[in-house]
Design a protein around this motif. Structure first.
Motif: not given
Length: 457
Positions: A352-359
């Motif tokens: 999630l830290r590398r895909r910020p909107e995914a969470r």
């Protein structure tokens, strides 16, 4: 953390443009309107707007940070606006999120955060909406971040930590469950997941060593993978070794997964017939292909999406890798592989830290559908591996249903021998009680990768 005030440029019209904030706003707009991925949109905008150095760093901090912290930001905005998020005009909401993010999560001065945000709204939407934005942001500035957490967070421990570190509660609970008896680390796990990660490079085996790559790029050799190099930041695509195909961008945890497959003990000889059953977009296939090439072996790479399969081809060019555009569950490949990697599609909660909107896009209901797919892919891998061969199952998620649950089901159904996977990540400490391995950002600086080695009797 990057600190900026009203960094602006003149576009020739006599009107000063706050380009870093405009770029960040445009990223948030693309994410909101088109379900775009921030990490794909931002680099192009930075190039198009010719931003570099501190301006690019500030735009990146704002865009990624506001995407990551959206849940916390929206709670503050709703309280200050006295209306639901859904009732706020989208373009105004994008700017409010940027403004509140600056107030709560950067060292930008309150006056600069408010005034620059109001200017953005006024330029696009007029004075009325600018007044609304001004009122919301001024109310938001009246409390410290700690006071907002105290005011708005749930009272239960997991819910409070989830709010403080901007995670949906169900994801925080999944992390807590995966930590098990060490659930007291949840704060550290969420904090690491909420921070901007370092860039990890992978040195292509046979082409360049990690030591050489670190010297060329000014980076630092990785702690655990013999191919890893850490960078503080910047655009890795502009580095000469990456442009020339000598290195790639790949989290160290993913490197450890690929390497573990090659280290797993077989019953019988390794005939050099390897398979990556879920190969797109090709990072692990490239590392495996490089290692196979050293011994004259070959890798088959399976990817059902034509677009992603083409990415695999580009990433593995000049390597002994054969790409098959088929579904891994019904690949039609001839059984008898010595080593099979199943890096299964998953919720991605570990990255999630590398895909910020995914969470904020993932839902608890996604898990069951993905678990079904994971079980089917693992079953296909068991059919394709030879007796005495090894299947390495991995996910970029610590969710127990996607990790130990899937593995336990396969062991029960197929009578597989579960190897002690900890031995396949030599030198990596604190990976759990086995036999699987769970990596964590707060312990290892990697994505939260899970891996388990299974040998077919």
């Amino acid at each position: 953390m990057v600190t900026r005030g009203a960094a602006r440029c003149n576009d020739g019209s006599g009107v000063k443009r706050d380009e870093p904030r405009i770029v960040a706003r445009d990223v948030l707009r693309a994410v909101r309107e088109r379900d775009a991925y921030a990490n794909l949109v931002l680099p192009g905008l930075l190039r198009d707007r010719k931003l570099s150095g501190r301006d690019a760093a500030f735009a990146t901090e704002l865009a990624y940070g506001a995407c990551r912290a959206q849940g916390l930001l929206d709670a503050v905005i709703e309280r200050c606006a006295k209306r639901p998020i859904a009732e706020i005009d989208g373009p105004v909401l994008d700017v409010l999120r940027l403004g509140v993010y600056q107030l709560l999560r950067t060292r930008t001065g309150a006056h600069a955060a408010v005034s620059t945000s109001v200017d953005l709204v006024r330029a696009e939407s007029g004075g009325g909406k600018a007044g609304f934005a001004n009122a919301v942001l001024r109310r938001a500035s009246e409390k410290t971040p700690e006071q907002w957490v105290e005011t708005l967070s749930p009272t239960d421990p997991v819910g409070r930590l989830a709010f403080e570190f901007a995670h949906p509660k169900w994801i925080a609970q999944a992390f807590s469950d995966a930590l098990g008896v060490r659930a007291s680390e949840l704060r550290d796990a969420l904090a690491a997941d909420d921070a901007r990660p370092a860039v990890h490079l992978v040195a292509r085996p046979g082409e360049i060593t990690a030591e050489e790559l670190a010297v060329i790029t000014g980076g630092e050799q990785g702690k655990y993978s013999p191919y890893a190099v850490y960078l503080d930041g910047g655009d890795p695509g502009q580095l000469e070794p990456v442009r020339d195909g000598l290195a790639g961008v790949q989290d160290e945890g993913s490197q450890l997964v690929a390497r573990a497959l090659t280290l797993a003990p077989l019953d019988g000889p390794d005939n050099g017939r390897w398979l990556d059953l879920c190969a797109g977009p090709g990072g692990k296939a490239a590392l495996l292909g490089g290692l196979a090439d050293i011994d004259g072996w070959r890798l088959d790479a399976v990817e059902p999406s034509p677009h992603r399969a083409e990415l695999v081809r580009k990433t593995t060019r000049n390597l002994p890798v054969d790409v098959h555009v088929v579904d891994g569950r019904t690949s039609g490949l001839t059984p008898g592989y010595d080593r099979v990697l199943v890096d299964a599609p998953c919720t991605g909660l570990g990255a999630l830290r590398r895909r910020p909107e995914a969470r904020w896009r993932r839902k608890p209901s996604d898990v069951a559908e993905l678990v079904t797919l994971q079980r089917e892919l693992l079953a296909a891998a068991v059919d394709l591996v030879r007796p005495g061969g090894v299947v390495l199952y991995s996910t970029c998620s610590p969710h127990l249903s996607e990790t130990v649950g899937v593995v336990a089901d396969a062991v029960r159904r197929f009578g597989l021998e579960q190897l002690d996977t900890r031995a396949l990540v030599p030198g990596v400490p604190d990976v759990g009680d086995g036999p699987g391995v769970q990596l964590w950002p707060h312990r290892h600086g990697t994505d939260a990768m899970f891996l388990a080695a299974l040998r077919r009797p």
